[in-house]
Design a protein around this motif. Sequence first.
Motif, PDB file in Angstrom:
ATOM      1  N   ASP A   1       0.831  -1.212   0.000  1.00 29.66           N
ATOM      2  CA  ASP A   1       0.000   0.000   0.000  1.00 29.66           C
ATOM      3  C   ASP A   1       0.863   1.259   0.000  1.00 29.66           C
ATOM      4  O   ASP A   1       0.576   2.213  -0.725  1.00 29.66           O
ATOM      5  CB  ASP A   1      -0.957   0.009   1.189  1.00 29.66           C
ATOM      6  CG  ASP A   1      -2.052  -1.033   1.065  1.00 29.66           C
ATOM      7  OD1 ASP A   1      -2.427  -1.380  -0.078  1.00 29.66           O
ATOM      8  OD2 ASP A   1      -2.527  -1.510   2.110  1.00 29.66           O
TER       9      ASP A   1
ATOM     10  N   HIS B   1       2.562   1.557  -3.449  1.00 30.51           N
ATOM     11  CA  HIS B   1       1.587   2.012  -4.443  1.00 30.51           C
ATOM     12  C   HIS B   1       1.269   3.489  -4.252  1.00 30.51           C
ATOM     13  O   HIS B   1       1.195   4.253  -5.220  1.00 30.51           O
ATOM     14  CB  HIS B   1       0.304   1.177  -4.363  1.00 30.51           C
ATOM     15  CG  HIS B   1      -0.766   1.686  -5.257  1.00 30.51           C
ATOM     16  ND1 HIS B   1      -1.906   2.299  -4.771  1.00 30.51           N
ATOM     17  CD2 HIS B   1      -0.864   1.724  -6.606  1.00 30.51           C
ATOM     18  CE1 HIS B   1      -2.648   2.671  -5.791  1.00 30.51           C
ATOM     19  NE2 HIS B   1      -2.048   2.341  -6.914  1.00 30.51           N
TER      20      HIS B   1
ATOM     21  N   ARG C   1      -0.843   4.969 -11.632  1.00 23.28           N
ATOM     22  CA  ARG C   1      -0.607   3.533 -11.806  1.00 23.28           C
ATOM     23  C   ARG C   1      -1.501   2.742 -10.853  1.00 23.28           C
ATOM     24  O   ARG C   1      -1.657   3.098  -9.695  1.00 23.28           O
ATOM     25  CB  ARG C   1       0.867   3.217 -11.535  1.00 23.28           C
ATOM     26  CG  ARG C   1       1.261   1.812 -11.931  1.00 23.28           C
ATOM     27  CD  ARG C   1       2.742   1.649 -11.960  1.00 23.28           C
ATOM     28  NE  ARG C   1       3.303   2.483 -13.027  1.00 23.28           N
ATOM     29  CZ  ARG C   1       4.584   2.557 -13.315  1.00 23.28           C
ATOM     30  NH1 ARG C   1       5.449   1.858 -12.609  1.00 23.28           N
ATOM     31  NH2 ARG C   1       5.013   3.315 -14.288  1.00 23.28           N
ATOM     32  N   THR C   2      -2.080   1.670 -11.329  1.00 24.25           N
ATOM     33  CA  THR C   2      -2.988   0.880 -10.495  1.00 24.25           C
ATOM     34  C   THR C   2      -2.211   0.037  -9.487  1.00 24.25           C
ATOM     35  O   THR C   2      -1.035  -0.294  -9.699  1.00 24.25           O
ATOM     36  CB  THR C   2      -3.845  -0.064 -11.346  1.00 24.25           C
ATOM     37  OG1 THR C   2      -2.996  -1.044 -11.965  1.00 24.25           O
ATOM     38  CG2 THR C   2      -4.646   0.694 -12.389  1.00 24.25           C
ATOM     39  N   ARG C   3      -2.886  -0.302  -8.409  1.00 21.28           N
ATOM     40  CA  ARG C   3      -2.280  -1.169  -7.399  1.00 21.28           C
ATOM     41  C   ARG C   3      -1.944  -2.526  -8.008  1.00 21.28           C
ATOM     42  O   ARG C   3      -0.915  -3.122  -7.715  1.00 21.28           O
ATOM     43  CB  ARG C   3      -3.213  -1.336  -6.204  1.00 21.28           C
ATOM     44  CG  ARG C   3      -2.557  -2.068  -5.030  1.00 21.28           C
ATOM     45  CD  ARG C   3      -3.518  -2.188  -3.846  1.00 21.28           C
ATOM     46  NE  ARG C   3      -2.845  -2.610  -2.642  1.00 21.28           N
ATOM     47  CZ  ARG C   3      -2.428  -3.858  -2.401  1.00 21.28           C
ATOM     48  NH1 ARG C   3      -2.610  -4.808  -3.299  1.00 21.28           N
ATOM     49  NH2 ARG C   3      -1.826  -4.158  -1.255  1.00 21.28           N
ATOM     50  N   GLU C   4      -2.821  -3.020  -8.877  1.00 29.03           N
ATOM     51  CA  GLU C   4      -2.589  -4.312  -9.521  1.00 29.03           C
ATOM     52  C   GLU C   4      -1.306  -4.297 -10.347  1.00 29.03           C
ATOM     53  O   GLU C   4      -0.564  -5.278 -10.354  1.00 29.03           O
ATOM     54  CB  GLU C   4      -3.785  -4.691 -10.411  1.00 29.03           C
ATOM     55  CG  GLU C   4      -5.047  -4.996  -9.637  1.00 29.03           C
ATOM     56  CD  GLU C   4      -5.772  -3.754  -9.095  1.00 29.03           C
ATOM     57  OE1 GLU C   4      -5.562  -2.637  -9.615  1.00 29.03           O
ATOM     58  OE2 GLU C   4      -6.533  -3.923  -8.127  1.00 29.03           O
ATOM     59  N   ARG C   5      -1.046  -3.200 -11.023  1.00 25.96           N
ATOM     60  CA  ARG C   5       0.195  -3.101 -11.810  1.00 25.96           C
ATOM     61  C   ARG C   5       1.417  -3.067 -10.904  1.00 25.96           C
ATOM     62  O   ARG C   5       2.442  -3.668 -11.203  1.00 25.96           O
ATOM     63  CB  ARG C   5       0.149  -1.867 -12.704  1.00 25.96           C
ATOM     64  CG  ARG C   5       1.340  -1.797 -13.620  1.00 25.96           C
ATOM     65  CD  ARG C   5       1.164  -0.782 -14.699  1.00 25.96           C
ATOM     66  NE  ARG C   5       2.371  -0.705 -15.512  1.00 25.96           N
ATOM     67  CZ  ARG C   5       2.686   0.334 -16.245  1.00 25.96           C
ATOM     68  NH1 ARG C   5       1.876   1.362 -16.323  1.00 25.96           N
ATOM     69  NH2 ARG C   5       3.805   0.346 -16.932  1.00 25.96           N
TER      70      ARG C   5
ATOM     71  N   VAL D   1       1.636  -4.429  -7.910  1.00 24.40           N
ATOM     72  CA  VAL D   1       1.784  -5.795  -7.406  1.00 24.40           C
ATOM     73  C   VAL D   1       2.447  -6.674  -8.471  1.00 24.40           C
ATOM     74  O   VAL D   1       3.348  -7.466  -8.173  1.00 24.40           O
ATOM     75  CB  VAL D   1       0.416  -6.376  -6.968  1.00 24.40           C
ATOM     76  CG1 VAL D   1       0.508  -7.866  -6.714  1.00 24.40           C
ATOM     77  CG2 VAL D   1      -0.084  -5.651  -5.738  1.00 24.40           C
ATOM     78  N   ALA D   2       2.024  -6.531  -9.726  1.00 23.71           N
ATOM     79  CA  ALA D   2       2.594  -7.336 -10.813  1.00 23.71           C
ATOM     80  C   ALA D   2       4.070  -7.022 -11.031  1.00 23.71           C
ATOM     81  O   ALA D   2       4.869  -7.940 -11.294  1.00 23.71           O
ATOM     82  CB  ALA D   2       1.809  -7.109 -12.099  1.00 23.71           C
TER      83      ALA D   2
END
Length: 71
Positions: A21, A24, A37-41, A43-44
Motif C-alpha cells: 500500500d 503504491h 498507476r494501479t495497485r494491480e500493476r 503488485v505485478a
Amino acid sequence: MITPLQEGYELDDDPARLDVDAIHHFISELSYWGRGRTRERVVATIAGSWRVVGLYRGGLQVGFARAISDG
C-alpha cells in the motif's frame, strides 16, 4: 534475509514484508513517472522482479528497490 545497518535501519529481501500500500501510494500519487498507476500493476511489477528489497527503521518501511532482469 535481514541485514542490520547503522542507526536502527535494516534491509530485508522478503517480498512478503513489503508494505505494498505504501509503495503504491508513493508511485501512483507522489512520483511524476508513475502517477495513476494501479495497485494491480504495482503488485505485478513486484512479483515480476528478479529481486526486491525493503529498507526499514523501527519496523516501518522507509525505502524500496527492485531489480529486473531479462534472464
